[in-house]
Design an enzyme around this catalytic site. Structure first.
Site, PDB file in Angstrom:
ATOM      1  CG  ASN A   9     -40.180  15.750 -31.950  1.00 37.06           C
ATOM      2  OD1 ASN A   9     -41.536  15.275 -31.704  1.00 37.06           O
ATOM      3  ND2 ASN A   9     -39.822  16.208 -30.859  1.00 37.06           N
ATOM      4  CE  LYS A  11     -40.370  19.916 -31.319  1.00 29.93           C
ATOM      5  NZ  LYS A  11     -39.495  20.912 -30.563  1.00 29.93           N
ATOM      6  CG  HIS A  95     -37.773  16.488 -26.713  1.00 24.15           C
ATOM      7  ND1 HIS A  95     -38.239  17.572 -26.468  1.00 24.15           N
ATOM      8  CD2 HIS A  95     -37.585  16.621 -27.853  1.00 24.15           C
ATOM      9  CE1 HIS A  95     -38.151  18.596 -27.552  1.00 24.15           C
ATOM     10  NE2 HIS A  95     -37.333  17.775 -28.409  1.00 24.15           N
ATOM     11  CD  GLU A  97     -40.270  20.594 -27.209  1.00 20.71           C
ATOM     12  OE1 GLU A  97     -41.085  19.491 -27.499  1.00 20.71           O
ATOM     13  OE2 GLU A  97     -39.728  21.366 -27.758  1.00 20.71           O
ATOM     14  CD  GLU A 167     -33.357  17.254 -29.486  1.00 18.94           C
ATOM     15  OE1 GLU A 167     -33.551  17.482 -30.697  1.00 18.94           O
ATOM     16  OE2 GLU A 167     -34.253  17.006 -28.741  1.00 18.94           O
ATOM     17  N   GLY A 173     -36.228  24.896 -31.376  1.00 12.00           N
ATOM     18  CA  GLY A 173     -37.318  25.789 -31.831  1.00 12.00           C
ATOM     19  C   GLY A 173     -36.763  27.144 -31.760  1.00 12.00           C
ATOM     20  CB  SER A 213     -32.617  25.576 -35.029  1.00  8.82           C
ATOM     21  OG  SER A 213     -33.587  25.861 -33.762  1.00  8.82           O
TER      22      SER A 213
HETATM   23  C1  PEP Z   1     -36.949  18.796 -31.419  1.00  7.72           C
HETATM   24  O1  PEP Z   1     -37.984  18.779 -31.030  1.00  7.72           O
HETATM   25  O2  PEP Z   1     -36.101  17.871 -30.972  1.00  7.72           O
HETATM   26  C2  PEP Z   1     -36.047  19.930 -31.994  1.00  7.72           C
HETATM   27  C3  PEP Z   1     -34.739  19.695 -32.248  1.00  7.72           C
HETATM   28  O3  PEP Z   1     -36.820  20.725 -32.577  1.00  7.72           O
HETATM   29  P1  PEP Z   1     -36.384  22.195 -33.572  1.00  7.72           P
HETATM   30  O4  PEP Z   1     -35.629  21.337 -34.879  1.00  7.72           O
HETATM   31  O5  PEP Z   1     -37.366  22.803 -34.043  1.00  7.72           O
HETATM   32  O6  PEP Z   1     -35.304  22.937 -32.841  1.00  7.72           O
END
Ligand code: PEP
Length: 257
Positions: A9, A11, A95, A97, A167, A173, A213
């Protein structure tokens, strides 16, 4: 045996040129890989160009979001049909976010899932609890509501086009990954939900990705868990070297058939 999926992803990162450069390297370095579904999700403005670049590869292109209408007066939005037109095979929905920064509800996310499936796109359906919800011991309740409401009216047949991404919000992040055991516990719970809402077959066949992460140094342990079928990767998907190492995770001998 569920086919692993590693999805990146991107972003809100990368110009069209930068996206093309990264897609070119990933394509070149993964052209012999057939036993893993590789997906990348660049920003909307890069999709059509990256799609051209991916012709001849097995890499699937994904949108990061969509609006659940075919067309109309929805300034700033992009429909599932337009994502398909740009070359996408998938779209990420739900997601954290989008849930947190843009106030997306489970029912709105459900509309998107329905619209994407109707347009013939695969769905990467994200769920996950916040730190507060986990600490209040409401994690299972939250995950159950997200699955129940986000997948409302999605049939068992349609579930073949849905990938779930667990997630935990506190791990996205932040550099704080769930431990292998925390990931497995949540994934096993989500698979149990699918068994309850659908059937044993649907639960067994649905891929559940872990996101939060994921990095080259923790992917092997996560992927060694029974119910972890892949990864949704944010930060580490922006660097070819890291994303390629994640794609080449070491398979646990105990999970091989
Ligand atoms: C994501 O954006 O779905 C995500 C898991 O980000 P990160 O790997 O940076 O934690």
């Amino acid at each position: 045996m569920r086919k692993p999926m590693i999805a990146g992803n991107w972003k809100l990162h990368k110009t069209i040129g930068e996206a093309l450069d990264l897609a070119t390297v990933i394509k070149k370095e993964t052209d012999t890989i057939e036993d893993i579904d590789i997906v990348i999700a660049p920003v909307f403005t890069s999709l059509a160009k990256v799609a051209e670049q991916l012709v001849g590869s097995n890499i699937g292109l994904s949108g990061q979001n969509c609006y659940p209408a075919a067309s109309g007066a929805f300034t700033g939005e992009v429909s599932p049909a337009l994502l398909r037109d740009a070359g996408c095979r998938y779209c990420i929905v739900g997601h954290s976010e989008r849930r947190q920064l843009f106030g997306e509800s489970d029912s709105f996310i459900n509309e998107k899932v329905q619209a994407l499936l109707a347009a013939g796109l695969g769905v990467i359906f994200c769920i996950g609890e916040t730190l507060e919800e986990r600490e209040d011991e409401r994690m299972y309740e939250v995950l159950a509501a997200q699955v129940r409401d986000g997948l409302r009216d999605i049939t068992a047949e349609q579930m073949a086009q849905v990938v779930v991404a667990y997630e935990p919000v506190w791990a996205i992040g932040t550099g704080k990954t769930a431990t292998d055991q925390q990931a497995e516990e949540a994934h096993a719970f989500v698979r149990g939900l699918l068994r309850g809402f659908y059937t044993e077959e649907v639960a067994d066949a649905t891929r559940i990705l872990y996101g939060g992460s994921v990095k080259p140094d923790n992917v092997d342990g996560l992927m060694a868990q029974m119910d972890v079928d892949g990864a949704l990767v944010g930060g580490a998907s922006l660097k070819a070297e890291d994303f390629l190492r994640i794609i080449r995770f070491r398979r646990s001998p105990s999970l091989e058939d």
